[in-house]
Design an enzyme around this catalytic site. Structure first.
Site, mmCIF file in Angstrom:
data_model
loop_
_atom_site.group_PDB
_atom_site.id
_atom_site.type_symbol
_atom_site.label_atom_id
_atom_site.label_comp_id
_atom_site.label_asym_id
_atom_site.label_seq_id
_atom_site.Cartn_x
_atom_site.Cartn_y
_atom_site.Cartn_z
ATOM 1 N N GLY A 157 43.876 -50.603 -12.165
ATOM 2 C CA GLY A 157 45.371 -51.394 -11.912
ATOM 3 C C GLY A 157 46.006 -51.376 -12.653
ATOM 4 N N GLY A 158 45.747 -50.873 -14.856
ATOM 5 C CA GLY A 158 46.795 -51.053 -15.290
ATOM 6 C C GLY A 158 47.333 -50.173 -14.910
ATOM 7 N N CYS A 178 40.795 -41.504 -20.901
ATOM 8 C CA CYS A 178 40.318 -41.591 -22.836
ATOM 9 C C CYS A 178 39.089 -41.058 -22.701
ATOM 10 C CB CYS A 178 39.645 -43.270 -21.583
ATOM 11 S SG CYS A 178 38.541 -43.684 -20.901
ATOM 12 N N ARG A 212 35.973 -52.171 -6.600
ATOM 13 C CA ARG A 212 36.430 -51.524 -7.770
ATOM 14 C C ARG A 212 38.287 -51.989 -6.882
ATOM 15 N NH1 ARG A 212 35.755 -50.254 -12.581
ATOM 16 N NH2 ARG A 212 37.843 -49.089 -13.405
ATOM 17 N N ALA A 215 41.885 -47.816 -9.745
ATOM 18 C CA ALA A 215 40.933 -49.658 -10.046
ATOM 19 C C ALA A 215 40.701 -49.402 -12.002
ATOM 20 C CB ALA A 215 40.035 -50.217 -9.750
ATOM 21 N N ASP A 268 44.394 -40.454 -13.489
ATOM 22 C CA ASP A 268 43.745 -40.679 -14.689
ATOM 23 C C ASP A 268 42.031 -40.926 -14.738
ATOM 24 O OD1 ASP A 268 43.501 -42.315 -16.849
ATOM 25 O OD2 ASP A 268 43.351 -44.338 -16.136
HETATM 26 N N1 SAM Z 1 43.952 -45.646 -13.801
HETATM 27 C C1 SAM Z 1 42.934 -47.637 -14.258
HETATM 28 C C2 SAM Z 1 43.973 -48.197 -14.209
HETATM 29 O O1 SAM Z 1 44.519 -47.583 -15.534
HETATM 30 O O2 SAM Z 1 43.871 -49.334 -14.417
HETATM 31 C C3 SAM Z 1 41.838 -47.114 -14.356
HETATM 32 C C4 SAM Z 1 41.139 -45.407 -13.777
HETATM 33 S S1 SAM Z 1 39.457 -45.421 -14.561
HETATM 34 C C5 SAM Z 1 39.384 -43.843 -15.979
HETATM 35 C C6 SAM Z 1 39.055 -43.829 -13.147
HETATM 36 C C7 SAM Z 1 38.531 -44.192 -12.039
HETATM 37 O O3 SAM Z 1 38.620 -43.655 -11.578
HETATM 38 C C8 SAM Z 1 37.284 -45.351 -11.557
HETATM 39 O O4 SAM Z 1 38.537 -47.164 -11.346
HETATM 40 C C9 SAM Z 1 36.762 -45.001 -10.735
HETATM 41 O O5 SAM Z 1 35.759 -45.583 -9.878
HETATM 42 C C10 SAM Z 1 36.910 -43.938 -9.984
HETATM 43 N N2 SAM Z 1 36.645 -42.789 -9.573
HETATM 44 C C11 SAM Z 1 34.849 -42.793 -9.567
HETATM 45 N N3 SAM Z 1 34.895 -41.399 -8.549
HETATM 46 C C12 SAM Z 1 35.859 -41.097 -7.952
HETATM 47 C C13 SAM Z 1 35.970 -39.246 -7.744
HETATM 48 N N4 SAM Z 1 35.197 -38.860 -7.452
HETATM 49 N N5 SAM Z 1 37.222 -39.665 -7.146
HETATM 50 C C14 SAM Z 1 38.345 -40.640 -7.749
HETATM 51 N N6 SAM Z 1 38.139 -41.622 -8.137
HETATM 52 C C15 SAM Z 1 37.029 -41.749 -8.824
#
Ligand code: SAM
Length: 459
Positions: free
Chosen positions: A113-114, A231, A138, A111, A178
Site C-alpha cells: 500500500g505504499g 523494482c 496481502r 499491496a 506497479d
Molecule cells: N504497489 C505496491 C506498494 O507500493 O506497496 C507494491 C506492489 S508489488 C510490486 C506487486 C503486487 O502485485 C504484489 O502485492 C502481488 O501480490 C501482486 N500480484 C501478483 N500477481 C498478480 C496478478 N496476476 N495481477 C495483479 N497483481 C498481482
C-alpha cells in the site's frame, strides 16, 4: 549460480558503468519514509520527532532514514499514519501519475500500500481510489495500511485485473501498474528474492506484467494516464515490456517522465521493440535507492470511449436509509457526517465516497472495504470502528489529546486504560499531537482502550 545470470546480463548491458550503478549486494539496503498528505502538519512533526532523516531526491514527501539503529515502525507517529515506511526509490512512480483531487484512480497491484497511500494523499479525500490486490492475505494488509493512513475514499478490492477491466471499462483517469516482478531491486532487502531468482522467473513475470497492462489499458478512459513501474532491472519486464505494449496499442503514447532524478531508460533494453527509451526512467542502486523502473503513457483522447460507468445518464441509486442509531451517534460525535452516504451490509455500516458509482459495488467485484467502516449495528446498539477514528478522529467532538512525551501515549499503544484529562464521558478520539491513534470510551475518569488487539505494542 543463478545470480551469475543476473550479473553477467547486467555487465554485458552496462559495460563499465556496472560497478557504479550496481553497488555491492552486501551493502545495507536504503530505508526511507514518505509523509502522509492526509495528516495536516505531518512534515513539521516528522522533522522534529527525533528520527534521523535526509530529504529524498525521488519524491517531495520522501525522506531517507540515515540511522540504521532507529526503528521508525514502532514510533507513535507511524501508528498514527503520519508516514509510511517506504524504500526511497519506491516513492518515485506514484507522483508521475499527476493525480489531482477528484480523479478516479486505480492502483492495480497495490499491496502492501505504499503507492496507494501516496495516491490517496494526492486525492486529498476527493474523487475515488480503487486499490486492488490479487493475493488475499496481502489484500488484508493493504486494507490495514489504508486504514492506518486514514484514507476516506478507497474501494479496496481483492480481484484479478481482468475482472476489474470487465466491471469498470474506461472508468479511470489514472491507472498505476506497479507490476509483480522478478525483484532484482529487492536483492539487498530480501535475500529470498535473490535465492528465487532465475531466467524463467523473469520470463514469467514479463508475461504476467503484459497481461496486467492489457487490463489497465481497458480500464482507462480516453485522454487518461498510465504509469507502469517495477523494482527490477530485467529488460523484458522494463523497457522491453513498454516497447511491446506500444507496438500493440497505437492509442497510447509514451510521455516524458519529466523528472531529473536517476537516469533515462536504456535503449539496449528494448528487446527489439521500437520506442524512445530515454523518455522512461530508472533509479539504480548506486543512485540512492534499491532500484526502480518507471514509464508514463497517455491514452489518446480520440480512443474509443467504451462504456464508462458513472458517466452519461447516472444510474438511479435508491437513497439509503440512515439508521437512527448511526444518526444519533454521528450527531453527537461527528456532526459533519450526519448526511454522509452510507451503506449497511452484514450488520456493518460503511460511509461511501461520494464519487463511488453504484456499478462498482454491483459489478460482482470482491470488495474488501468500501469507503470507511463506521461501525457495527447489533442488539440495538451502534459500536464504532477503529477505521472511523483513524480517518476523522481529529474532528471528533470528544477527544483525548496526548503528546509524544506523555507516558499515556505508550500506555494507550500497549492497550492499557489511561486517565482521561481532556475527554468527557462517552466515546472519544485518542490523538497524539493532533494525529489520530484510535479511540476509547470514557467512564469514571478513565479512557477504556478500544485499540484493536492486533495493533497493540507488546507490554
Ligand atoms: N504497489 C505496491 C506498494 O507500493 O506497496 C507494491 C506492489 S508489488 C510490486 C506487486 C503486487 O502485485 C504484489 O502485492 C502481488 O501480490 C501482486 N500480484 C501478483 N500477481 C498478480 C496478478 N496476476 N495481477 C495483479 N497483481 C498481482
Amino acid at each position: 549460480m543463478e545470480l551469475e545470470y543476473f550479473t553477467s546480463r547486467e555487465k554485458a548491458l552496462l559495460g563499465e558503468r556496472y560497478e557504479a550503478l550496481h553497488t555491492p549486494l552486501t551493502e545495507a539496503p536504503a530505508r526511507g519514509l514518505t509523509l502522509n498528505g492526509l495528516r495536516p502538519g505531518a512534515r513539521a512533526a516528522v522533522e522534529g520527532c527525533g528520527l534521523a532523516l535526509a530529504p529524498s531526491p525521488f519524491c517531495r514527501e520522501g525522506y531517507r532514514l540515515t540511522d540504521p539503529s532507529q526503528r521508525p515502525g514502532l514510533h507513535p507517529y507511524h501508528k498514527a499514519g503520519v508516514y509510511y515506511l517506504q524504500e526511497p526509490s519506491a516513492s518515485a512512480p506514484a507522483p508521475l501519475l499527476g493525480v489531482e483531487p477528484g480523479c478516479r484512480v486505480l492502483d492495480l497491484c497495490a499491496a502492501p500500500g505504499g503507492k496507494s497511500s501516496q495516491l490517496a494523499s494526492a486525492l486529498a479525500g476527493q474523487g475515488l481510489l480503487v486499490s486492488n490486490e490479487y493475493d488475499p492475505a496481502r489484500a488484508a494488509v493493504l486494507r490495514g495500511n489504508l486504514e492506518r493512513m486514514g484514507v476516506p475514499n478507497a474501494l479496496v478490492l481483492n480481484e484479478t485485473p481482468d475482472h476489474i477491466a470487465r466491471a469498470l471499462p474506461g472508468f479511470f483517469d489514472r491507472v498505476l501498474v506497479d507490476a509483480p516482478c522478478s525483484g532484482e531491486g529487492m536483492f539487498r532487502k530480501e535475500p529470498q528474492a535473490m535465492a528465487q531468482h532465475n531466467p524463467g522467473l523473469v520470463a514469467q513475470c514479463a508475461r504476467r506484467g503484459a497481461e496486467i497492462l492489457e487490463a489497465a489499458a481497458r480500464c482507462l478512459a480516453p485522454g487518461s494516464r498510465l504509469v507502469y513501474s517495477t523494482c527490477t532491472f530485467a529488460p523484458e519486464e522494463d523497457e522491453g515490456q513498454i516497447g511491446r505494449f506500444l507496438s500493440l496499442h497505437p492509442e497510447f503514447r509514451l510521455e516524458d517522465c519529466g523528472v531529473s532524478f536517476g537516469s533515462p531508460g536504456e535503449q539496449n533494453r528494448l528487446c527489439g521493440y521500437e520506442a524512445d527509451a530515454s523518455l522512461m526512467r530508472r533509479i539504480w542502486p548506486g543512485q540512492g535507492g534499491e532500484g526502480h523502473f518507471m514509464a508514463c503513457l497517455s491514452k489518446s483522447p480520440d480512443a474509443p470511449a467504451g462504456a464508462r460507468p458513472g458517466k452519461g445518464r447516472p444510474k438511479r441509486e435508491k437513497p439509503a436509509r440512515t439508521p437512527p442509531l448511526w444518526a444519533e451517534f454521528a450527531g453527537r460525535y461527528f456532526p459533519f457526517l450526519e448526511k454522509a452516504r452510507v451503506l449497511e451490509a452484514g450488520g456493518r455500516l460503511y460511509i461511501l465516497p461520494p464519487a463511488l458509482p453504484a456499478e462498482a459495488l454491483a459489478g460482482g467485484l470482491h470488495v474488501i472495504r468500501a469507503g470507511v467502516l463506521a461501525g457495527s449495528l447489533s442488539k440495538g446498539r451502534f459500536e464504532p470502528d477503529h477505521h472511523l477514528f483513524m480517518v476523522w478522529g481529529a474532528r471528533c467532538q470528544n477527544r483525548e489529546e496526548l503528546t509524544l512525551d506523555d507516558e499515556r501515549t505508550a500506555a494507550f499503544l500497549r492497550g492499557e486504560e489511561i486517565e482521561a484529562k481532556t475527554a468527557a464521558a462517552g466515546y472519544c478520539g485518542v490523538l497524539v499531537d493532533g494525529f489520530a491513534l484510535g479511540f476509547g470510551k470514557v467512564s469514571g475518569g478513565k479512557v477504556k482502550n478500544h485499540l484493536p488487539k492486533a495493533l497493540r505494542n507488546l507490554k
